[in-house]
Design a protein around this motif. Structure first.
Motif, PDB file in Angstrom:
ATOM      1  N   SER A 192      -0.530   3.015   5.565  1.00  0.00           N
ATOM      2  CA  SER A 192      -0.121   2.250   4.398  1.00  0.00           C
ATOM      3  C   SER A 192      -1.342   1.932   3.529  1.00  0.00           C
ATOM      4  CB  SER A 192       0.533   0.946   4.847  1.00  0.00           C
ATOM      5  OG  SER A 192       0.599   0.030   3.771  1.00  0.00           O
ATOM      6  N   PRO A 193      -1.237   2.112   2.213  1.00  0.00           N
ATOM      7  CA  PRO A 193      -2.368   1.779   1.336  1.00  0.00           C
ATOM      8  C   PRO A 193      -2.782   0.318   1.449  1.00  0.00           C
ATOM      9  CG  PRO A 193      -0.716   3.054   0.158  1.00  0.00           C
ATOM     10  CD  PRO A 193      -0.107   2.686   1.468  1.00  0.00           C
ATOM     11  N   ALA A 194      -1.860  -0.540   1.892  1.00  0.00           N
ATOM     12  CA  ALA A 194      -2.187  -1.963   2.029  1.00  0.00           C
ATOM     13  C   ALA A 194      -2.955  -2.268   3.313  1.00  0.00           C
ATOM     14  CB  ALA A 194      -0.903  -2.793   1.996  1.00  0.00           C
ATOM     15  N   ARG A 195      -3.028  -1.292   4.206  1.00  0.00           N
ATOM     16  CA  ARG A 195      -3.694  -1.523   5.493  1.00  0.00           C
ATOM     17  C   ARG A 195      -5.200  -1.443   5.309  1.00  0.00           C
ATOM     18  NH1 ARG A 195      -1.759  -3.395  10.293  1.00  0.00           N
ATOM     19  NH2 ARG A 195       0.029  -1.985  10.125  1.00  0.00           N
ATOM     20  N   ARG A 196      -5.892  -2.519   5.605  1.00  0.00           N
ATOM     21  CA  ARG A 196      -7.362  -2.505   5.564  1.00  0.00           C
ATOM     22  C   ARG A 196      -7.887  -1.819   6.819  1.00  0.00           C
ATOM     23  NH1 ARG A 196      -8.853  -8.047   5.891  1.00  0.00           N
ATOM     24  NH2 ARG A 196      -6.686  -8.497   6.463  1.00  0.00           N
TER      25      ARG A 196
END
Length: 365
Positions: free
Chosen positions: A29-33
């Motif tokens: 996910s692009p939101a996953r750091r």
């Protein structure tokens, strides 16, 4: 929930571990750091997915201060932990400090059995990346038990028979993960692009960046045994100094278009590195698998499994005679290439990412 970070440890030997991590992280996910800890940050140069890099000391070859420390035996539950090495202590401190500061949901280890144990001691859920080899020793088994799961970047069909059932049940088999994304041309188109004779019999020899290179002397024997075949050698070679060169044997070194050379080949000879195996499977060419020496006989065991399922001709050693070279090449030409192609899965990186994020969310949901 998806904004909570996942951290990776990436071994810097060769390029395969880093390339695999790049492929998997790109599917998250692009939101996953994401944080990557490695002793060679340059492996991630040009990577366009935002990640944080934590540079670790390079422990390979770090000196042991005294002979007495060097003489201390390694415990069975560990593999490489010499005493008194400041870089090792600093590496472990950097990893623990990062895990403490970043508070990730998951620590992905590619690869180190000791870090699997360290993660459990530090109360950090970890997933270790599986590799083939003789790994039923206390160190590997302890790491498998300490982790919350295992990630095998290959098809379950080539799992080893001695891998225990309880560990298989905790392993995600992604299918064959290949990090190369270049389009695969047909043989004729590849030869036109590379300026190769469309009617020439061509064998491509490929080695990766994790070892000393393909031994050159056996290839001179091969060129002599099959003089009407053009032998193209990609990657580094290892010379012993007594070789005789032949006109049908060409060293090309590193090339930017490995896929095109594989596509142009009638037969491929290569080692048994994870990505190498799946690059050849993706293109689909008869495969002579010549494993390189690796710790725990990793490539030897993988090569054996490829031979067992009919995906390759496994070479336990390089042929040393003209007759043997003719035999193994003929055997490779008789392979059902479909068995090798079935081991490649274009969705493997996506499946791996989903597995890691799914474990993260399940444990902390």
């Amino acid at each position: 929930m998806t904004e909570r970070p996942i951290s990776f440890f990436i071994h810097h030997q060769g390029r395969g571990h880093a390339n695999r991590a790049r492929a998997i992280i790109s599917e998250m996910s692009p939101a996953r750091r994401v944080t990557v800890m490695t002793a060679k940050p340059s492996l991630f140069d040009g990577y366009d997915r935002p990640i944080k890099i934590v540079e670790l000391p390079d422990m390979i070859g770090a000196p042991v201060p005294t002979a007495a420390l060097f003489a201390e035996a390694t415990p069975d539950v560990m593999h490489c932990v010499p005493l008194g090495v400041e870089k090792t202590r600093r590496t472990m401190r950097t990893i623990i400090d990062h895990l403490d500061d970043a508070d990730p949901t998951l620590f992905v280890i590619d690869v180190s059995a000791e870090l699997g144990l360290l993660a459990r001691i530090a109360s950090m859920p970890a997933v270790t990346v599986r590799m083939h080899g003789d790994r039923m020793d206390p160190g590997h088994l302890g790491a498998y038990q300490a982790c919350v799961g295992m990630l095998a970047p290959y098809d379950a069909a080539i799992e080893q028979d001695d891998y225990p059932a309880w560990a298989r049940a905790r392993t995600c088999y992604t299918g064959g993960l290949c990090t190369t994304l270049a389009p695969v041309p047909d043989k004729a188109a590849a030869r036109v692009k590379l300026g190769l004779d469309p009617a020439q019999d061509i064998i491509v020899v490929l080695t990766g960046g994790g070892g000393a290179g393909t031994p050159y002397a056996p290839l001179t024997m091969a060129a002599r045994a099959l003089p009407d075949t053009l032998w193209l050698v990609l990657g580094p070679v290892h010379r012993e100094g007594h070789e005789t060169d032949f006109g049908n044997l060409r060293e090309l070194g590193w090339v930017p278009d490995v896929t095109e050379y594989l596509a142009a080949a009638d037969v491929v000879i290569a080692s048994a590195g994870d990505n190498t195996v799946h690059e050849i499977a993706r293109v689909g060419r008869p495969y002579l698998c010549a494993p390189e020496w690796r710790y725990f006989d990793e490539q030897l065991r993988k090569s054996e499994r490829l031979g067992d399922v009919g995906a390759a001709v496994a070479l336990p050693n390089w042929p040393g005679s003209n007759a043997r070279w003719r035999e193994v090449v003929a055997e490779a030409r008789r392979l059902d290439v479909g068995r090798l192609q079935a081991l490649y899965d274009p969705g493997a990186a996506r499946r791996a990412a989903a597995y890691l994020e799914g474990i993260s969310d399940r444990l902390w949901g």
